[in-house]
Design an enzyme around this catalytic site. Structure first.
Site, PDB file in Angstrom:
ATOM      1  N   GLN A   5       0.465   0.336  -6.012  1.00 45.64           N
ATOM      2  CA  GLN A   5       1.088  -0.418  -7.096  1.00 45.64           C
ATOM      3  C   GLN A   5       2.110   0.412  -7.854  1.00 45.64           C
ATOM      4  OE1 GLN A   5      -0.795  -4.088  -7.972  1.00 45.64           O
ATOM      5  NE2 GLN A   5       0.143  -3.380  -6.097  1.00 45.64           N
ATOM      6  N   ARG A  45      -5.411   5.966  -5.385  1.00 46.12           N
ATOM      7  CA  ARG A  45      -4.579   5.832  -4.187  1.00 46.12           C
ATOM      8  C   ARG A  45      -3.133   6.237  -4.459  1.00 46.12           C
ATOM      9  NH1 ARG A  45      -6.184  -0.331  -3.172  1.00 46.12           N
ATOM     10  NH2 ARG A  45      -5.365  -0.347  -5.295  1.00 46.12           N
ATOM     11  N   ASN A  46      -2.651   5.932  -5.662  1.00 50.17           N
ATOM     12  CA  ASN A  46      -1.276   6.318  -6.001  1.00 50.17           C
ATOM     13  C   ASN A  46      -1.119   7.831  -5.944  1.00 50.17           C
ATOM     14  OD1 ASN A  46       0.280   3.814  -6.859  1.00 50.17           O
ATOM     15  ND2 ASN A  46      -1.634   3.568  -7.979  1.00 50.17           N
ATOM     16  N   LYS A  78      -2.915  -1.727  -0.938  1.00 52.10           N
ATOM     17  CA  LYS A  78      -1.538  -1.643  -1.431  1.00 52.10           C
ATOM     18  C   LYS A  78      -1.395  -0.667  -2.594  1.00 52.10           C
ATOM     19  CE  LYS A  78       0.279  -4.632   1.284  1.00 52.10           C
ATOM     20  NZ  LYS A  78       1.254  -4.199   2.254  1.00 52.10           N
ATOM     21  N   TRP A 117     -10.600  -3.514  -4.561  1.00 51.98           N
ATOM     22  CA  TRP A 117     -11.196  -3.719  -5.879  1.00 51.98           C
ATOM     23  C   TRP A 117     -11.817  -5.117  -5.978  1.00 51.98           C
ATOM     24  CZ3 TRP A 117     -14.030  -2.618  -9.505  1.00 51.98           C
ATOM     25  CH2 TRP A 117     -13.871  -2.924 -10.851  1.00 51.98           C
ATOM     26  N   SER A 124      -9.027 -10.334  -1.980  1.00 49.79           N
ATOM     27  CA  SER A 124     -10.137  -9.810  -1.175  1.00 49.79           C
ATOM     28  C   SER A 124      -9.882  -8.360  -0.774  1.00 49.79           C
ATOM     29  CB  SER A 124     -10.296 -10.670   0.076  1.00 49.79           C
ATOM     30  OG  SER A 124      -9.059 -10.698   0.776  1.00 49.79           O
ATOM     31  N   GLY A 125      -9.090  -7.645  -1.602  1.00 49.23           N
ATOM     32  CA  GLY A 125      -8.818  -6.242  -1.311  1.00 49.23           C
ATOM     33  C   GLY A 125      -9.974  -5.359  -1.765  1.00 49.23           C
ATOM     34  N   ALA A 128     -12.471   1.631  -6.815  1.00 50.09           N
ATOM     35  CA  ALA A 128     -13.309   0.633  -6.144  1.00 50.09           C
ATOM     36  C   ALA A 128     -14.475   1.254  -5.365  1.00 50.09           C
ATOM     37  CB  ALA A 128     -12.435  -0.199  -5.208  1.00 50.09           C
ATOM     38  N   LYS A 130      -0.338   3.399 -16.075  1.00 48.85           N
ATOM     39  CA  LYS A 130      -0.986   4.624 -15.576  1.00 48.85           C
ATOM     40  C   LYS A 130      -0.725   4.817 -14.085  1.00 48.85           C
ATOM     41  CE  LYS A 130      -4.396   2.623 -13.261  1.00 48.85           C
ATOM     42  NZ  LYS A 130      -4.700   2.830 -11.857  1.00 48.85           N
TER      43      LYS A 130
HETATM   44  N1  LIG Z   1      -8.595  -0.445  -5.466  1.00 50.79           N
HETATM   45  C1  LIG Z   1      -8.961   0.021  -6.637  1.00 50.79           C
HETATM   46  O1  LIG Z   1      -9.709   1.006  -6.732  1.00 50.79           O
HETATM   47  C2  LIG Z   1      -8.517  -0.656  -7.876  1.00 50.79           C
HETATM   48  C3  LIG Z   1      -7.488  -1.571  -7.880  1.00 50.79           C
HETATM   49  N2  LIG Z   1      -7.100  -2.165  -9.037  1.00 50.79           N
HETATM   50  C4  LIG Z   1      -6.022  -3.150  -9.057  1.00 50.79           C
HETATM   51  O2  LIG Z   1      -6.496  -4.357  -8.489  1.00 50.79           O
HETATM   52  C5  LIG Z   1      -5.429  -5.064  -7.863  1.00 50.79           C
HETATM   53  C6  LIG Z   1      -5.866  -5.465  -6.481  1.00 50.79           C
HETATM   54  O3  LIG Z   1      -6.194  -4.316  -5.762  1.00 50.79           O
HETATM   55  P1  LIG Z   1      -7.148  -4.328  -4.500  1.00 50.79           P
HETATM   56  O4  LIG Z   1      -8.190  -5.376  -4.628  1.00 50.79           O
HETATM   57  O5  LIG Z   1      -7.625  -2.930  -4.309  1.00 50.79           O
HETATM   58  O6  LIG Z   1      -6.179  -4.792  -3.303  1.00 50.79           O
HETATM   59  P2  LIG Z   1      -5.714  -3.934  -2.020  1.00 50.79           P
HETATM   60  O7  LIG Z   1      -4.841  -2.833  -2.465  1.00 50.79           O
HETATM   61  O8  LIG Z   1      -6.906  -3.546  -1.223  1.00 50.79           O
HETATM   62  O9  LIG Z   1      -4.805  -4.957  -1.211  1.00 50.79           O
HETATM   63  C7  LIG Z   1      -5.332  -5.838  -0.260  1.00 50.79           C
HETATM   64  C8  LIG Z   1      -5.179  -7.234  -0.734  1.00 50.79           C
HETATM   65  O10 LIG Z   1      -3.814  -7.651  -0.701  1.00 50.79           O
HETATM   66  C9  LIG Z   1      -3.756  -8.916  -0.090  1.00 50.79           C
HETATM   67  N3  LIG Z   1      -2.449  -9.127   0.514  1.00 50.79           N
HETATM   68  C10 LIG Z   1      -1.812  -8.354   1.405  1.00 50.79           C
HETATM   69  N4  LIG Z   1      -0.623  -8.917   1.715  1.00 50.79           N
HETATM   70  C11 LIG Z   1      -0.530 -10.050   0.993  1.00 50.79           C
HETATM   71  C12 LIG Z   1       0.458 -11.074   0.853  1.00 50.79           C
HETATM   72  N5  LIG Z   1       1.605 -11.032   1.531  1.00 50.79           N
HETATM   73  N6  LIG Z   1       0.200 -12.102  -0.001  1.00 50.79           N
HETATM   74  C13 LIG Z   1      -0.935 -12.152  -0.704  1.00 50.79           C
HETATM   75  N7  LIG Z   1      -1.895 -11.214  -0.616  1.00 50.79           N
HETATM   76  C14 LIG Z   1      -1.687 -10.184   0.225  1.00 50.79           C
HETATM   77  C15 LIG Z   1      -4.853  -8.876   0.945  1.00 50.79           C
HETATM   78  O11 LIG Z   1      -5.206 -10.178   1.367  1.00 50.79           O
HETATM   79  C16 LIG Z   1      -5.949  -8.245   0.124  1.00 50.79           C
HETATM   80  O12 LIG Z   1      -6.559  -9.192  -0.702  1.00 50.79           O
HETATM   81  C17 LIG Z   1      -4.225  -4.132  -7.933  1.00 50.79           C
HETATM   82  O13 LIG Z   1      -3.391  -4.521  -8.978  1.00 50.79           O
HETATM   83  C18 LIG Z   1      -4.815  -2.770  -8.239  1.00 50.79           C
HETATM   84  O14 LIG Z   1      -3.958  -1.953  -9.013  1.00 50.79           O
HETATM   85  C19 LIG Z   1      -7.730  -1.909 -10.223  1.00 50.79           C
HETATM   86  C20 LIG Z   1      -8.772  -1.040 -10.280  1.00 50.79           C
HETATM   87  C21 LIG Z   1      -9.243  -0.324  -9.112  1.00 50.79           C
HETATM   88  O1  LIG Z   2      -6.732   1.469 -10.972  1.00 46.80           O
HETATM   89  C1  LIG Z   2      -7.441   2.227 -10.339  1.00 46.80           C
HETATM   90  C2  LIG Z   2      -8.641   2.850 -10.880  1.00 46.80           C
HETATM   91  O2  LIG Z   2      -8.966   2.352 -12.135  1.00 46.80           O
HETATM   92  C3  LIG Z   2      -7.110   2.566  -8.953  1.00 46.80           C
HETATM   93  O3  LIG Z   2      -5.885   3.155  -8.919  1.00 46.80           O
HETATM   94  P1  LIG Z   2      -5.155   3.381  -7.523  1.00 46.80           P
HETATM   95  O4  LIG Z   2      -4.520   2.070  -7.144  1.00 46.80           O
HETATM   96  O5  LIG Z   2      -4.197   4.481  -7.748  1.00 46.80           O
HETATM   97  O6  LIG Z   2      -6.252   3.747  -6.556  1.00 46.80           O
END
Ligand SMILES: NC(=O)C1=CN([C@@H]2O[C@H](COP(=O)(O)OP(=O)(O)OC[C@H]3O[C@@H](n4cnc5c(N)ncnc54)[C@H](O)[C@@H]3O)[C@@H](O)[C@H]2O)C=CC1
Ligand SMILES: O=C(CO)COP(=O)(O)O
Length: 709
Positions: A548, A514-515, A546, A257, A254-255, A399, A450
């Site tokens: 990554q 974010r990185n 978070k 993305w 529920s983060g 996201a 990446k």
């Molecule tokens: N945010 C973005 O723009 C993008 C993110 N991603 C990838 O998607 C994946 C998820 O990213 P986001 O949804 O942005 O998450 P986020 O970076 O917003 O992290 C929050 C999430 O982590 C969970 N969390 C925190 N502590 C935890 C724990 N101890 N145990 C289990 N869950 C925990 C929270 O419940 C929440 O669901 C990552 O691998 C990221 O690289 C891919 C494309 C875009």
């Molecule tokens: O994967 C991402 C965009 O495609 C988001 O990357 P960041 O976690 O660095 O924001």
């Protein structure tokens, strides 16, 4: 009417027939009385004024006192029409007026799902083809009899009906199974369903096994015998449409993305769609936590906003936040995994044996796990622990921009095309374009690696350098992403790196991710003499989201170190050394030196993964590999300013690097060695061997395929 097959009431399919209907990739419909409300030939006879004679013949065929062939020939001789009569008949009886209720919508639904629809009847092509055209069924999917015509020698035109072609399979009683056998010979359909109206149809299927399941239709010409004998008997085509499988969707995570992606998914499941494949309500696993004194899940269900991880964006009203992980997955057919990658192992372990058999998954997660025997990507982890197929969705998908519905593209990497196509339907929106890619490992490696390069891009920004330097890092990063992916997985395709998941995502993340953001702040803090840890900056800047890249960098470096590939991957290696405090950020512009610096380790927990069995991932404080509480954090070197300086001094001494290289660019510039000194990335920083010079100061000579920076 009597109860149906196995004593079930009408309309209740057997489990077998329902399951075969749901997975049929071809459906064959009988024509007259099944898709039409009348025998078309009877209607033509009425049009020609001979209805009663023709009906009497049909009755004798049903009673078994006249053969089908003889009756058909006799009927045609009564009808005795010309092509012009048929034209007039079709004008006065357009297809829509002849179709049974609900059949058009059923056929369209099947077609929208990619099911091949056939018509097989003992009527005539002249009367059936207009129906097929109306229903969007190609001619070569229609099996019916052909009329024979008398031709006028002078005009070359057909004039009178003189019988029919006995060579067509449908001219005979056993014609339908023959037609189905031909269909199966030509196309390797897995499951064929037949919908027909009478015992002939039922026997045709049972005797030949041409179709896998027979469904009786009694909406127009009800038959007790069929109702009793058929595994499933319906009186309305809508029953068949309603029984088609609908997939229940669950999102695990529920983060940021996860929330942005959920908007696309809930928009699609809520929207009317002919195929109607998905249940409208989507469930999302929200980890039990309080935010501003209230349960986050409860707030989400009330406000339709994730106020902690994705504030400011409205989520679909058909999204239901649920805190029990097991409950979310228990009845879901399509699982979308979107969590920071370090928590996936714990989630998979918790879900072992709890996922619905036959469910399919997709991972949106960018990251990997490193085990003694090698890396394990998230999709591999899902396959291994949950025993289900797992596609990946990867691309330039920041996201917040997607939540604003700005154009973006992604690939779905797949092993199972059917699943990939289903997920494409679930995610694709006018602002979100998806390409299917049969290279899931390549796509996932791109998404994972990446994030390391983005740290380098952030350092460039933090150092105040411009686009030339960043482009150099991006180009080198892409090259190392490809080389490492191919070294670990030789089957990965080169083209994948030029797709949205490759160069596309890399550019986006290095510009706005974010990185990049946190690495930039971390670098600035270092330069300003007020260093902060990545973890503190992550908490301060990302507010719960978070990073990554830092963890992935450590994981990947474990792989590189174990194989002594440091000089093959100078950018990855240098970035890892910088974030762990073994080198100053400015080394991002001098990776040939950075990767050759001998790193001295002061404390056991400060070491980069060296051993064949890399240290547990939980070693780095809050980056535990499961949702269970992390072990007591050991401060990594990159968090400890004093230790960092000590190691840095040792590293510089061992590399014979001029201390000017360790200074901020401004300081280096003052000595004529900064980026504006004209040496740029190629050799501007310190006395360490210049980037791009190809002449490393010490250490093994790079192989020809080595990085060019
Ligand atoms: N945010 C973005 O723009 C993008 C993110 N991603 C990838 O998607 C994946 C998820 O990213 P986001 O949804 O942005 O998450 P986020 O970076 O917003 O992290 C929050 C999430 O982590 C969970 N969390 C925190 N502590 C935890 C724990 N101890 N145990 C289990 N869950 C925990 C929270 O419940 C929440 O669901 C990552 O691998 C990221 O690289 C891919 C494309 C875009
Ligand atoms: O994967 C991402 C965009 O495609 C988001 O990357 P960041 O976690 O660095 O924001």
């Amino acid at each position: 009417m009597a109860p149906g097959h196995n004593g079930l009431p009408h309309g209740h399919p057997t489990e077998r027939s329902l399951s075969l209907w749901r997975k049929a990739d071809a459906v064959v419909f009988d024509v007259d009385g099944t898709i039409t409300t009348e025998y078309s030939l009877d209607l033509l006879a009425e049009f020609m004024g001979v209805r009663e004679q023709v009906k009497a013949l049909s009755k004798r065929v049903q009673e078994g006192t006249l053969s089908l062939e003889a009756a058909t020939a006799q009927k045609l001789s009564y009808i005795h029409c010309s092509p012009h009569d048929i034209k007039r008949f079709l004008q006065s009886h357009p297809p829509a007026s002849r179709l049974a209720p609900g059949v058009e919508s059923l056929i369209k639904t099947l077609q929208a799902r990619g099911v091949a629809v056939y018509l097989v009847g003992d009527g005539f092509r002249e009367l059936t083809l207009p129906l097929a055209a109306h229903l969007g069924i190609p001619k070569d999917r229609v099996f019916a009899n052909r009329m024979n015509w008398q031709w006028d020698d002078e005009t070359g035109e057909a004039t009178k009906l003189v019988g029919f072609d006995l060579k067509e399979p449908t001219a005979h009683r056993e014609g339908k199974p023959k037609a189905i056998a031909r269909i199966r010979q030509k196309h390797p359909y897995h499951t064929v369903a037949f919908v027909g109206k009478d015992m002939y149809d039922l026997h045709a299927v049972q005797s030949s096994r041409g179709a896998d399941v027979f469904i009786g239709y009694g909406g127009v010409m009800p038959r007790d015998d069929v109702a009793r004998a058929a595994e499933w008997y319906v009186t309305d085509h809508r029953e068949l449409a309603q029984a088609l499988a609908r997939y229940r969707v669950a999102i695990i995570g529920s983060g940021a993305w996860a929330c942005a992606a959920s908007r696309m998914v809930t928009q699609n499941t809520a929207e009317y769609d002919m195929a109607d494949e998905f249940l409208e309500e989507v469930t999302m696993w929200v980890r039990e936590e309080e935010f501003k004194g209230r349960s986050l899940a409860q707030t989400m269900n009330e406000t339709h906003e994730n106020t902690k991880y994705f504030p400011g964006y409205t989520l679909g009203r058909n999204l239901q936040a649920v805190t029990s992980l097991e409950q979310v997955v228990s009845d879901a057919d399509l699982l979308i995994f979107c969590l920071p990658h370090q928590y996936m192992l714990g989630v998979c372990q918790q879900l072992m044996g709890k996922v619905k058999p036959g469910a399919a998954a997709i991972s949106l997660i960018k990251g990997m796990r490193v085990q003694p025997e090698g890396p394990q990507l998230v999709s591999q982890m899902v396959r291994r622990y949950l025993n289900i197929d797992c596609c990946v969705l990867m691309g330039a998908n920041i996201a917040t921009d997607i939540a604003k519905e700005e154009l973006s593209e992604a690939v779905i990497g797949y092993q199972n095309l059917e699943h990939a196509e289903r997920f494409k339907k679930l995610f694709e929106r006018p602002y979100f374009r998806i390409t299917l890619l049969p290279d899931p490992i390549g796509a996932e490696m791109c998404g994972t690696l990446k994030n390391i390069v983005a740290l380098g891009a952030g350092m460039v920004d933090g150092l105040g350098m411009g686009p030339n330097t960043k482009a150099t890092i991006i180009r080198q990063g892409l090259s190392e992403m490809r080389d490492l992916s191919k070294a670990l997985y030789p089957g990965v395709h080169d083209q994948t790196f030029l797709e949205g998941c490759g160069v596309g995502d890399l550019v986006a993340t290095c510009a706005g991710g974010r990185n990049r953001l946190v690495a930039c702040a971390w670098t600035k803090a270092q330069l300003e003499g007020k260093p902060m840890s990545f973890e503190d900056l992550e908490a301060e800047i990302l507010k719960g989201q978070k990073l990554q890249g830092t963890l992935t960098s450590d994981e990947v470096q474990g792989i590189i170190k174990l194989r002594a590939w440091e000089t093959r991957f100078p950018l990855f290696t240098t970035i890892n050394r910088i974030i762990n405090g073994h080198l100053p950020p400015v080394f991002i512009t001098n990776i040939q030196a950075g990767c050759r610096v001998e790193v001295e380790h002061h404390e056991d927990h400060d070491e980069l993964p060296l051993s064949p069995a890399p240290p547990p991932l939980a070693k780095r404080g809050n980056t535990s590999s499961g949702p269970a509480p992390a072990p007591p954090p050991l401060p990594p070197l990159r968090h400890a300013r004093a230790a960092q300086q000590t190691v840095l001094a040792a590293a510089l001494a061992s590399a014979h690097v001029d201390t000017a290289a360790t200074q901020a660019p401004e300081a280096a510039q003052a000595q004529g060695q900064g980026p504006e000194s004209g040496q740029g990335v190629g050799g501007g920083v310190g006395a360490a061997p210049g980037l791009g010079t190809g002449s490393p100061g010490h250490g093994p000579k790079p192989a020809p395929s080595e990085a060019r920076v």
